[in-house]
Design an enzyme around this catalytic site. Structure first.
Site, mmCIF file in Angstrom:
data_model
loop_
_atom_site.group_PDB
_atom_site.id
_atom_site.type_symbol
_atom_site.label_atom_id
_atom_site.label_comp_id
_atom_site.label_asym_id
_atom_site.label_seq_id
_atom_site.Cartn_x
_atom_site.Cartn_y
_atom_site.Cartn_z
ATOM 1 N N ASP A 274 -12.554 6.992 15.772
ATOM 2 C CA ASP A 274 -12.948 7.700 14.344
ATOM 3 C C ASP A 274 -13.468 9.029 14.819
ATOM 4 O O ASP A 274 -14.615 9.133 15.650
ATOM 5 C CB ASP A 274 -14.142 6.865 13.403
ATOM 6 N N ASP B 90 -15.485 11.021 13.739
ATOM 7 C CA ASP B 90 -16.852 11.366 13.251
ATOM 8 C C ASP B 90 -17.745 10.782 14.400
ATOM 9 O O ASP B 90 -19.016 11.128 14.214
ATOM 10 C CB ASP B 90 -17.133 11.047 11.871
ATOM 11 N N GLU C 75 -9.691 9.607 10.526
ATOM 12 C CA GLU C 75 -10.648 10.408 9.810
ATOM 13 C C GLU C 75 -10.688 12.025 10.204
ATOM 14 O O GLU C 75 -11.579 12.644 9.886
ATOM 15 C CB GLU C 75 -11.932 9.880 10.084
ATOM 16 N N HIS D 239 -20.385 5.307 12.254
ATOM 17 C CA HIS D 239 -20.910 4.121 11.292
ATOM 18 C C HIS D 239 -20.157 2.729 11.766
ATOM 19 O O HIS D 239 -19.409 2.995 12.839
ATOM 20 C CB HIS D 239 -20.034 4.447 9.972
ATOM 21 N N HIS E 170 -12.976 2.021 3.777
ATOM 22 C CA HIS E 170 -13.043 2.483 4.993
ATOM 23 C C HIS E 170 -14.243 1.873 5.698
ATOM 24 O O HIS E 170 -14.426 2.146 6.993
ATOM 25 C CB HIS E 170 -12.784 4.004 5.324
ATOM 26 N N ASP F 49 -19.145 0.113 9.840
ATOM 27 C CA ASP F 49 -17.614 -0.252 9.000
ATOM 28 C C ASP F 49 -17.735 -1.565 8.789
ATOM 29 O O ASP F 49 -16.452 -2.542 8.988
ATOM 30 C CB ASP F 49 -16.359 0.185 9.635
ATOM 31 N N HIS G 189 -10.254 5.290 7.852
ATOM 32 C CA HIS G 189 -10.283 4.208 8.756
ATOM 33 C C HIS G 189 -10.067 2.703 7.993
ATOM 34 O O HIS G 189 -10.126 1.857 8.949
ATOM 35 C CB HIS G 189 -11.774 4.152 9.562
ATOM 36 N N ASP H 115 -17.382 5.070 16.636
ATOM 37 C CA ASP H 115 -17.770 5.563 14.940
ATOM 38 C C ASP H 115 -19.017 5.915 15.075
ATOM 39 O O ASP H 115 -20.008 5.316 15.364
ATOM 40 C CB ASP H 115 -17.071 4.411 14.117
#
Length: 303
Positions: free
Chosen positions: A230, A232, A275, A128, A143, A130, A103, A126
């Protein structure tokens, strides 16, 4: 989606250094081999694949003397190239679709788009957020810092890519699907006023309401919207082939509904899908999910 009624320019970025984990560099090829070109062409788009940005295999030391960020030199170099390629594609009236890689490549993608779109909205899917910086990161992995950099916070070598004045406004950014937020990121998000829709919000209000609110935010006084996806963000049962899986993510249909609603608004000017890590995937399930979501972003429907 008027912005996508031109050619789609596909750019591969086989970068793993931002995640500091092997396998994600194979993401662009995994997505291509899952027939992303055919999917887009079946929807009436012309695709131009300009190949992969070359990534040096001769990496420097994990962190240079006095530097906390891992592989800063390589990541900066790749993102500079990506910024130019994205800007060139948009200058030719094409829609840049960037395939990662980790990412950290969002830095180059967004900086490239900002060369043409002065006020850009961003929807960031995402697990997360980031928004780490050198002061808050535990890992040193870039990332986990890419959105902060795009907002103008971070190492000078990164925020200067494409021009230090080219940056996002926090009121035009929305994060969706977050469920793993580092302690140092929480005050940053609150201080900047960035709207984060966590999985709790999605559970409570549903994806439809979350997307309606998110789209209001990213389209308010903006000239276009960028999608940063992303994989994930999805639950590991749906997308096992990612480097940093977090339980309790988006379902398959929640993910598609979000992409379908993005298409319906007709505001996207660029997108990246990142990712995908084939080393952790099961029978290419995650790469296939990525391509199926790309289909929804570009107008594919059940009926």
């Amino acid at each position: 989606m008027d912005a996508v009624k031109t050619n789609v320019s596909i750019i591969g970025v086989p970068l793993k250094y931002g995640a500091d984990r092997m396998g994600v560099e194979m993401g662009p090829d995994a997505i291509r081999s899952s027939h992303v070109h055919q999917r887009l062409e079946a929807l009436g788009y012309q695709t131009q694949d300009i190949g992969d940005i070359p990534v040096s295999l001769q990496k420097t030391d994990t962190c240079q003397a006095g530097e906390k960020l891992k592989y800063l030199q390589e990541i900066s170099s790749v993102n500079k190239q990506l910024c130019h390629l994205v800007a060139d594609a948009m200058g030719q009236g094409q829609f840049p679709l960037v395939l990662g890689g980790d990412h950290s490549i969002a830095i180059g993608t967004i900086k490239g788009v900002l060369q043409h779109v002065s006020r850009l909205g961003v929807i960031w899917f995402d697990a997360h957020t980031d928004v780490n910086t050198a002061e808050t990161t535990y890992s040193g992995n870039i990332h986990g810092m890419s959105l902060a950099v795009a907002l103008g916070y971070g190492h000078p070598d990164l925020i200067s890519i494409g021009g230090i004045d080219k940056k996002l406004r926090p009121e035009n950014v929305v994060i969706i699907g977050a469920r793993s937020i580092d302690p140092g990121e929480r005050p940053f998000l609150k201080d900047k006023g960035i709207r984060v829709f966590t999985m709790h919000d999605i559970d409570r209000y549903g994806m439809k309401q979350v997307m309606e609110e998110a789209l209001q935010i990213v389209t308010a006084c903006t000239d276009g919207v960028h999608l940063s996806l992303d994989l994930d963000v999805m639950d590991p049962a749906e997308a096992p082939g990612v480097g940093t899986p977090v339980n309790g993510g988006l379902s398959y249909r929640e993910s598609h509904l979000a992409m379908e609603m993005l298409y319906e608004r007709g505001v996207l000017v660029s997108a990246e899908v990142v990712e995908v890590n084939p080393m952790f995937d099961l029978q290419n399930k995650t790469a296939r999910a990525a391509v199926e979501l790309i289909g929804s972003v570009f107008g594919e429907r059940i009926l």
